[in-house]
Design a protein around this motif. Structure first.
Motif, mmCIF file in Angstrom:
data_model
loop_
_atom_site.group_PDB
_atom_site.id
_atom_site.type_symbol
_atom_site.label_atom_id
_atom_site.label_comp_id
_atom_site.label_asym_id
_atom_site.label_seq_id
_atom_site.Cartn_x
_atom_site.Cartn_y
_atom_site.Cartn_z
ATOM 1 N N TYR A 1 0.865 -1.178 0.000
ATOM 2 C CA TYR A 1 0.000 0.000 0.000
ATOM 3 C C TYR A 1 0.899 1.225 0.000
ATOM 4 C CZ TYR A 1 -3.723 -3.209 1.142
ATOM 5 O OH TYR A 1 -4.613 -4.248 1.088
ATOM 6 N N PHE A 2 0.629 2.130 -0.939
ATOM 7 C CA PHE A 2 1.284 3.430 -0.926
ATOM 8 C C PHE A 2 0.459 4.271 0.034
ATOM 9 C CE2 PHE A 2 2.032 7.665 -3.048
ATOM 10 C CZ PHE A 2 3.333 7.791 -2.588
ATOM 11 N N THR A 3 1.094 4.896 1.011
ATOM 12 C CA THR A 3 0.365 5.573 2.072
ATOM 13 C C THR A 3 0.658 7.069 2.102
ATOM 14 O OG1 THR A 3 2.084 5.251 3.759
ATOM 15 C CG2 THR A 3 0.464 3.470 3.482
ATOM 16 N N SER A 4 -0.281 7.786 2.680
ATOM 17 C CA SER A 4 -0.111 9.222 2.873
ATOM 18 C C SER A 4 -0.809 9.614 4.167
ATOM 19 C CB SER A 4 -0.710 9.981 1.692
ATOM 20 O OG SER A 4 -0.464 11.355 1.833
ATOM 21 N N ARG A 5 -0.336 10.692 4.747
ATOM 22 C CA ARG A 5 -0.961 11.242 5.955
ATOM 23 C C ARG A 5 -1.084 12.747 5.772
ATOM 24 N NH1 ARG A 5 1.083 6.639 7.881
ATOM 25 N NH2 ARG A 5 0.186 5.776 9.762
ATOM 26 N N SER A 6 -2.105 13.304 6.418
ATOM 27 C CA SER A 6 -2.261 14.761 6.415
ATOM 28 C C SER A 6 -2.777 15.187 7.777
ATOM 29 C CB SER A 6 -3.212 15.217 5.304
ATOM 30 O OG SER A 6 -4.509 14.742 5.519
ATOM 31 N N GLY A 7 -2.532 16.425 8.130
ATOM 32 C CA GLY A 7 -2.946 16.882 9.453
ATOM 33 C C GLY A 7 -2.010 16.342 10.516
ATOM 34 N N GLY A 8 -2.512 16.237 11.728
ATOM 35 C CA GLY A 8 -1.647 15.885 12.841
ATOM 36 C C GLY A 8 -1.833 14.504 13.425
ATOM 37 N N SER A 9 -2.794 13.708 12.950
ATOM 38 C CA SER A 9 -3.060 12.415 13.569
ATOM 39 C C SER A 9 -2.131 11.334 13.040
ATOM 40 C CB SER A 9 -4.508 11.994 13.334
ATOM 41 O OG SER A 9 -4.720 10.705 13.851
ATOM 42 N N ARG A 10 -1.384 10.680 13.936
ATOM 43 C CA ARG A 10 -0.555 9.543 13.535
ATOM 44 C C ARG A 10 -1.388 8.284 13.375
ATOM 45 N NH1 ARG A 10 3.943 9.288 17.839
ATOM 46 N NH2 ARG A 10 2.474 10.492 19.050
ATOM 47 N N ARG A 11 -2.588 8.282 13.914
ATOM 48 C CA ARG A 11 -3.443 7.101 13.854
ATOM 49 C C ARG A 11 -4.215 6.980 12.550
ATOM 50 N NH1 ARG A 11 -5.725 6.154 19.845
ATOM 51 N NH2 ARG A 11 -3.773 6.571 20.906
ATOM 52 N N LEU A 12 -4.324 8.082 11.827
ATOM 53 C CA LEU A 12 -5.097 8.104 10.592
ATOM 54 C C LEU A 12 -4.147 8.115 9.397
ATOM 55 C CD1 LEU A 12 -7.915 8.372 9.273
ATOM 56 C CD2 LEU A 12 -7.590 10.848 9.384
ATOM 57 N N ALA A 13 -4.338 7.139 8.494
ATOM 58 C CA ALA A 13 -3.529 7.069 7.275
ATOM 59 C C ALA A 13 -4.467 6.842 6.095
ATOM 60 C CB ALA A 13 -2.523 5.928 7.364
ATOM 61 N N PHE A 14 -3.965 7.161 4.922
ATOM 62 C CA PHE A 14 -4.709 6.932 3.691
ATOM 63 C C PHE A 14 -3.895 5.979 2.840
ATOM 64 C CE2 PHE A 14 -6.325 10.749 5.482
ATOM 65 C CZ PHE A 14 -7.671 10.749 5.178
ATOM 66 N N TRP A 15 -4.540 4.908 2.361
ATOM 67 C CA TRP A 15 -3.851 3.850 1.634
ATOM 68 C C TRP A 15 -4.369 3.753 0.207
ATOM 69 C CZ3 TRP A 15 -4.073 -1.171 5.084
ATOM 70 C CH2 TRP A 15 -3.423 -0.936 6.311
ATOM 71 N N SER A 16 -3.493 3.329 -0.691
ATOM 72 C CA SER A 16 -3.863 2.952 -2.040
ATOM 73 C C SER A 16 -3.010 1.745 -2.426
ATOM 74 C CB SER A 16 -3.630 4.100 -3.019
ATOM 75 O OG SER A 16 -4.092 3.743 -4.306
#
Length: 182
Positions: free
Chosen positions: A104-119
Motif C-alpha cells: 500500500y502506498f500511504t499518505s498522511r495529512s494533518g496531525g493524527s498519527r493514527r489516521l492514514a490513507f492507503w492505495s
C-alpha cells in the motif's frame, strides 16, 4: 567520492512556498526535506521485521520479513518532517521495483498519527515500474481498518510511505526510485 544518482521529488512545500522540484532528493541519505522511519507490528506484539536504508544508487530500499506469529503481519516505512500542498495535482507517480507482493502506498495529512490513507500497488517481481496513484484512490484507515467517508486533505500532506499488509509470512523487498506528484 562515488557518484550518487539523485532523485527529484516534485511537490510544493507549503510552509515556505518553495518548490521541491528545484531540489534534488537523494534517498540514500536522510535530508532536511525527507526523513524515513519504520513502523512494524512489534507496536502491537508482532514479530515482523522491516526497515529501510539508502542504496549507493540513491534509491530507498524497504525490506524485511513478515511474521504472522503473535497476531502480527505488517511492516511499513513512512516519511516525516515535510509539509506539502499538493492540491494542484491529480496524484502521485512512483517508480518502484518489488517482489510481486501487494503493498500500500500511504499518505498522511494533518496531525493524527493514527489516521492514514492507503492505495494498493502491486509491482511485478524484479521489474522497475512507473505507477500513477490518483489521489482519488486513497481511502482512510486507522490501525488497518477502513474508515468510510473521509478524504485525504491535499493541502496538508505531511507523510508518504509504503505498507506491506498481505497476511503472508516471508521475506519482502521493495526498492523506491522516485516519488513525485503528477
Amino acid at each position: 567520492m562515488k557518484s550518487i544518482l539523485l532523485i527529484t521529488c516534485y511537490a510544493i512545500l507549503s510552509t515556505t512556498a518553495m518548490s521541491l522540484a528545484d531540489q534534488k532528493q537523494n534517498f540514500a541519505e536522510e535530508s532536511d526535506t525527507l526523513k524515513w522511519r519504520s513502523v512494524n507490528d512489534s507496536v502491537m506484539g508482532g514479530l515482523s521485521k522491516g526497515s529501510s536504508y539508502g542504496t549507493e544508487a540513491g534509491h530507498r530500499m524497504f525490506q524485511g520479513e513478515i511474521s504472522l506469529k503473535n497476531n502480527g503481519g505488517f511492516s511499513s516505512i513512512r516519511s516525516f518532517g515535510g509539509k506539502y500542498d499538493l492540491s494542484k495535482y491529480t496524484g502521485m507517480e512512483i517508480i518502484i521495483r518489488g517482489d510481486g507482493r501487494k503493498y500500500y502506498f500511504t499518505s498522511r495529512s494533518g496531525g493524527s498519527r493514527r489516521l492514514a490513507f492507503w492505495s494498493p500497488v502491486q509491482p511485478k517481481a524484479a521489474e522497475w515500474e512507473t505507477i500513477k496513484v490518483p489521489f482519488s484512490s486513497f481511502y482512510a484507515t486507522s490501525f488497518g481498518r477502513t474508515i468510510p467517508g473521509m478524504k485525504l486533505n491535499l493541502k496538508t500532506i505531511n507523510s508518504f510511505g509504503f505498507m506491506l499488509y498481505d497476511k503472508s509470512d516471508g521475506a519482502f523487498s521493495l526498492e523506491i526510485k522516485s516519488i513525485r506528484p503528477y
